[in-house]
Design an enzyme around this catalytic site. Sequence first.
Site, short mmCIF file in Angstrom:
data_model
loop_
_atom_site.label_atom_id
_atom_site.label_comp_id
_atom_site.label_asym_id
_atom_site.label_seq_id
_atom_site.Cartn_x
_atom_site.Cartn_y
_atom_site.Cartn_z
N PRO A 116 -65.33 -153.84 -82.56
CA PRO A 116 -66.66 -153.56 -83.11
C PRO A 116 -66.60 -152.30 -83.96
CG PRO A 116 -66.71 -153.67 -80.70
CD PRO A 116 -65.28 -153.66 -81.12
N LYS A 166 -67.42 -154.07 -74.66
CA LYS A 166 -66.02 -154.07 -75.10
C LYS A 166 -65.44 -152.68 -74.82
CE LYS A 166 -66.42 -157.77 -78.39
NZ LYS A 166 -65.96 -158.34 -79.64
#
Length: 143
Positions: free
Chosen positions: A23, A55
Amino acid sequence: ILGKEKGLVQIICSQIQKKKEMPTLNLFTNLPVDAVVASDILKDATKAVSKIIGKPESYVMILLNGSVPMAFAGTEEPAAYGELISIGGIGPSVNGKLSSTIAEILETKLSIDSSRFYIKFYDVESLEGSRPLRAEVWLLTWS
């Protein structure tokens, strides 16, 4: 030698896969950002993105760009713009929570009113996926 080459190819493919899952949050503001404040924002935003999207921090990338010429709602008052790009992990409920958390960080560290922060979310499937790019835009307008 063939065994070593195969192992190297597997390592490279693993690293490429990790980068595809990374990300990335790009933040832009029209305010100057000194090194100490930038470091605090980078740390806080990394933790927020990791926790909210789910994440690992080791996959999260944050870019912070200060002193960017920017007008928002017709004025050059302090403002910020963000883009979050991720393969999965985002959607309406996550996006709302992440928007408010990043807005809070910017308000705390740079005194940017949350109503002057705009963020776009891009959910990008892997190259092998069949789902097209999906973008959602969140504009915070709290009093």
